[in-house]
Design an enzyme around this catalytic site. Sequence first.
Site, PDB file in Angstrom:
ATOM      1  N   ASP A 107      25.858  22.370  -1.180  1.00 54.26           N
ATOM      2  CA  ASP A 107      26.082  23.333  -0.110  1.00 54.26           C
ATOM      3  C   ASP A 107      27.573  23.438   0.136  1.00 54.26           C
ATOM      4  O   ASP A 107      28.378  22.782  -0.542  1.00 54.26           O
ATOM      5  CB  ASP A 107      25.339  22.931   1.171  1.00 54.26           C
ATOM      6  CG  ASP A 107      24.788  24.146   1.908  1.00 54.26           C
ATOM      7  OD1 ASP A 107      25.595  24.999   2.313  1.00 54.26           O
ATOM      8  OD2 ASP A 107      23.553  24.254   2.057  1.00 54.26           O
ATOM      9  N   HIS A 178      26.540  29.652  -0.280  1.00 54.30           N
ATOM     10  CA  HIS A 178      26.658  28.237   0.077  1.00 54.30           C
ATOM     11  C   HIS A 178      27.351  27.471  -1.051  1.00 54.30           C
ATOM     12  O   HIS A 178      26.916  26.402  -1.468  1.00 54.30           O
ATOM     13  CB  HIS A 178      25.273  27.637   0.368  1.00 54.30           C
ATOM     14  CG  HIS A 178      24.693  28.080   1.677  1.00 54.30           C
ATOM     15  ND1 HIS A 178      25.158  27.639   2.891  1.00 54.30           N
ATOM     16  CD2 HIS A 178      23.685  28.952   1.956  1.00 54.30           C
ATOM     17  CE1 HIS A 178      24.468  28.201   3.861  1.00 54.30           C
ATOM     18  NE2 HIS A 178      23.567  29.009   3.323  1.00 54.30           N
ATOM     19  N   ASP A 240      19.834  32.040  -0.384  1.00 54.14           N
ATOM     20  CA  ASP A 240      19.842  32.487   1.010  1.00 54.14           C
ATOM     21  C   ASP A 240      21.268  32.682   1.523  1.00 54.14           C
ATOM     22  O   ASP A 240      22.229  32.166   0.963  1.00 54.14           O
ATOM     23  CB  ASP A 240      19.123  31.467   1.891  1.00 54.14           C
ATOM     24  CG  ASP A 240      19.824  30.118   1.903  1.00 54.14           C
ATOM     25  OD1 ASP A 240      20.198  29.648   0.808  1.00 54.14           O
ATOM     26  OD2 ASP A 240      20.005  29.534   2.986  1.00 54.14           O
ATOM     27  N   GLU A 241      21.369  33.410   2.596  1.00 57.37           N
ATOM     28  CA  GLU A 241      22.595  33.544   3.377  1.00 57.37           C
ATOM     29  C   GLU A 241      23.820  33.754   2.485  1.00 57.37           C
ATOM     30  O   GLU A 241      24.792  33.000   2.550  1.00 57.37           O
ATOM     31  CB  GLU A 241      22.788  32.313   4.266  1.00 57.37           C
ATOM     32  CG  GLU A 241      21.662  32.111   5.264  1.00 57.37           C
ATOM     33  CD  GLU A 241      21.795  30.858   6.086  1.00 57.37           C
ATOM     34  OE1 GLU A 241      21.360  30.860   7.251  1.00 57.37           O
ATOM     35  OE2 GLU A 241      22.331  29.851   5.571  1.00 57.37           O
ATOM     36  N   TRP A 307      11.148  31.169   4.911  1.00 58.87           N
ATOM     37  CA  TRP A 307      11.677  30.389   6.036  1.00 58.87           C
ATOM     38  C   TRP A 307      11.975  31.242   7.264  1.00 58.87           C
ATOM     39  O   TRP A 307      11.915  30.761   8.386  1.00 58.87           O
ATOM     40  CB  TRP A 307      12.943  29.638   5.610  1.00 58.87           C
ATOM     41  CG  TRP A 307      14.169  30.480   5.415  1.00 58.87           C
ATOM     42  CD1 TRP A 307      14.466  31.252   4.332  1.00 58.87           C
ATOM     43  CD2 TRP A 307      15.267  30.634   6.333  1.00 58.87           C
ATOM     44  NE1 TRP A 307      15.681  31.876   4.505  1.00 58.87           N
ATOM     45  CE2 TRP A 307      16.198  31.509   5.728  1.00 58.87           C
ATOM     46  CE3 TRP A 307      15.561  30.120   7.596  1.00 58.87           C
ATOM     47  CZ2 TRP A 307      17.397  31.885   6.337  1.00 58.87           C
ATOM     48  CZ3 TRP A 307      16.756  30.482   8.211  1.00 58.87           C
ATOM     49  CH2 TRP A 307      17.657  31.353   7.588  1.00 58.87           C
ATOM     50  N   ASP A 334      14.311  20.001  12.070  1.00 59.43           N
ATOM     51  CA  ASP A 334      15.594  19.816  12.758  1.00 59.43           C
ATOM     52  C   ASP A 334      15.559  20.452  14.142  1.00 59.43           C
ATOM     53  O   ASP A 334      16.551  20.411  14.869  1.00 59.43           O
ATOM     54  CB  ASP A 334      16.744  20.384  11.937  1.00 59.43           C
ATOM     55  CG  ASP A 334      16.593  21.876  11.633  1.00 59.43           C
ATOM     56  OD1 ASP A 334      15.445  22.363  11.588  1.00 59.43           O
ATOM     57  OD2 ASP A 334      17.622  22.542  11.421  1.00 59.43           O
ATOM     58  N   TRP A 382      17.070  19.804   7.931  1.00 56.56           N
ATOM     59  CA  TRP A 382      18.488  20.140   7.777  1.00 56.56           C
ATOM     60  C   TRP A 382      19.306  19.184   8.639  1.00 56.56           C
ATOM     61  O   TRP A 382      18.927  18.882   9.775  1.00 56.56           O
ATOM     62  CB  TRP A 382      18.734  21.589   8.191  1.00 56.56           C
ATOM     63  CG  TRP A 382      17.962  22.565   7.362  1.00 56.56           C
ATOM     64  CD1 TRP A 382      16.825  23.238   7.710  1.00 56.56           C
ATOM     65  CD2 TRP A 382      18.260  22.967   6.017  1.00 56.56           C
ATOM     66  NE1 TRP A 382      16.395  24.032   6.676  1.00 56.56           N
ATOM     67  CE2 TRP A 382      17.260  23.889   5.617  1.00 56.56           C
ATOM     68  CE3 TRP A 382      19.270  22.639   5.113  1.00 56.56           C
ATOM     69  CZ2 TRP A 382      17.251  24.477   4.357  1.00 56.56           C
ATOM     70  CZ3 TRP A 382      19.268  23.232   3.857  1.00 56.56           C
ATOM     71  CH2 TRP A 382      18.269  24.138   3.495  1.00 56.56           C
ATOM     72  N   THR A 383      20.447  18.738   8.117  1.00 57.77           N
ATOM     73  CA  THR A 383      21.093  17.567   8.740  1.00 57.77           C
ATOM     74  C   THR A 383      22.457  17.845   9.365  1.00 57.77           C
ATOM     75  O   THR A 383      23.271  16.940   9.482  1.00 57.77           O
ATOM     76  CB  THR A 383      21.218  16.435   7.707  1.00 57.77           C
ATOM     77  OG1 THR A 383      22.042  16.875   6.613  1.00 57.77           O
ATOM     78  CG2 THR A 383      19.853  16.013   7.190  1.00 57.77           C
ATOM     79  N   GLU A 384      22.707  19.086   9.796  1.00 56.49           N
ATOM     80  CA  GLU A 384      23.967  19.323  10.509  1.00 56.49           C
ATOM     81  C   GLU A 384      24.137  18.341  11.665  1.00 56.49           C
ATOM     82  O   GLU A 384      25.235  17.831  11.908  1.00 56.49           O
ATOM     83  CB  GLU A 384      24.009  20.753  11.060  1.00 56.49           C
ATOM     84  CG  GLU A 384      24.185  21.825  10.008  1.00 56.49           C
ATOM     85  CD  GLU A 384      22.878  22.393   9.522  1.00 56.49           C
ATOM     86  OE1 GLU A 384      22.858  23.527   9.033  1.00 56.49           O
ATOM     87  OE2 GLU A 384      21.848  21.691   9.630  1.00 56.49           O
TER      88      GLU A 384
END
Length: 670
Positions: A107, A178, A240-241, A307, A334, A382-384
């Site tokens: 990412d 990403h 994505d994104e 998603w 998350d 997700w680990t932000e």
Amino acid sequence: MILEPESQFPNKEAYQLNILGDRIAIYASTNQGLFYGIQTLLQLIPLTTNATEIKLDNLMMDDVPKFQWRGMHLDVSRHFFSKEFIKKYIDYLAMYKMNTFHWHLTDDQGWRIEIKKYPKLTEVGAWRNGSMIGHYTDQTFDDIRYGGFYSQEEIKEIVAYAKERHITVVPEIEIPGHALAALASYPEFSCTGGPFEVGKSWGVFDDVFCPKDETFTFLENILSEVMALFPSEYIHIGGDECPKVRWKSCPNCQKRIKHEKLKDEHELQSYFIQKIEKFVNNNGRKIIGWDEILEGGLAPNAAVMSWRGTEGGIAAAKQKHFVVMSPGSHCYFDHYQGEPKNEPIAFGGYTNVEKVYSFNPIPKELSEEESKYILGAQANVWTEYINTPEHVEYMVFPRIAALSEVLWGTSNPNEYKVFETRLIQHFERYEKKGINYSKAIFEVTSKVRPAENGVAFELKSVNPNGIKYTTDGSEPNANSISYEKPILVTKNQTIKAAYFENNKVKSAKIEQPFFITKSTGKNIELEHQPHENYEIGGSFTLVDGMKGNPSKFGRDWLGFWGKDLNATIDLGKSETISKISINSLLSKGSWIYYPKEIQFLVSNDGINYQSIQIISQKEIEIKKGKVVIEFPKLKAKFIQIVAKNNGIIADGNPGTGSNSWLFVDEISVE
């Protein structure tokens, strides 16, 4: 344990468990089926200090999973986790008979897999010079060098470890967006040439892979090494994104669009994905990507991971593409799982155990034939905001148990309390294993319903008889008021409650301030319904007397994706009013924007409306989303508020080109 002919158990994951007297037998046609039978047996064995005798009830159980993709995801790019913890995570999946581990390895914030042909991916891309701390809205950072990666030998070890537990590891290599960590390592594969720095903040960045020939060679070489490490049928390529801002001004990209006779940058993304898919297919594998890969046309053999709700999955299944359902509404671990005010910082949303348990991966919009394309579902971690193994465990347990029942086809939302009773029996097992799990299930939860001159505050817990509460601002204790029926709230006050067992508090305290105005508890209608991810409480959320916490956009806010808020409140009778207020949110990293404008209107007949005031986006920004208008006293029975969505997110912002989110809460009329 007895292996039977395949004709006895056509599904290789099926098993039969028989307990009769002093004999335990597990039947299956494969070692995988036997393994699942053992996991079930281990769950049945009571935890006891008397090891000389274990008593089990007689039973005969035939068990077969409903879905073939039963997945759990883990993001190791935002925060890195050791090889030892990855193995432990795989053990957790095996314990609940999951069969797919989706490993998010690359990412913007870190590249975590060794690629021997491109050593700078880990020498440079695996390390960032600081990280965001606190919530995205705070925009605060540390300057601590952070990172890590897995060597190819470690990956082989983990894949083998998972295989022994009948778990397939599906790697994710993000393409074409990403990509900042990769571009910091090899800037020549960007549109601008850099230089770049590995991402320190969360969100989405404009710099993505440039679809030129050299880039495809680079990515194909990477994927060749990835496929040599991971024997999975599917390779996840993200998709994505992906902002298009660089592509719009890049000569290489515009030349590619013209040469390939593409309509626009969306079709260029589809071209990019299809080119990667062809390479993966030629190597005997298939690609799976997030539902954005539908944009511009879906690659011929691609599977879709839905998603952004279920719409992408529905569209893909109707096109006869396989789908894994993973909507944020039910499968984002998350998100908060308990009262957001009592939880550690999380991305947002509110997904408790009961909501996970209620999930049906097959949308009602699909026909029986189309439903066959739903492979299953998975939860995403997700680990932000998750930076320790203990926090990962806290976010996964016990929600993974609810998802397991959904995917094995044994869940029944109408009998949630039965499941809850069984689930609580697992908590002692978690403690014996040293698993850090959420106890939010014991928490006092609440619902607010309309009531005369106010609202009724309904409290729930594992055992409602154990709830104690106060209404005077004092802390609840074992001698406080016992909860027996919904609490009528007709004035401004704060209710505090907790769950007690044996006169000892068992849960986190719930503290709920109420702000009662003329609109509280009144009938409200919406022209557009909120998105399924943020619809807890429905339209009544806007008049329930509770104000949302701006830093924790969980269940107290309504979220509209690409749609306006158009709300009409019926006060029940003509009232004298002189003040109206509404709250909105801004969090660009989460694609949440203030409305373009808010218009306030009033009426006495519900047909003819008079505009009182229009507030511009600039004024809303000055007021930081808390909009209050005051005007000379007037009589009105109906209040209408129209908050216009920000629309398509502008270039240079996270989520460029996507719909904006509009988050609103509490309309107060005085």
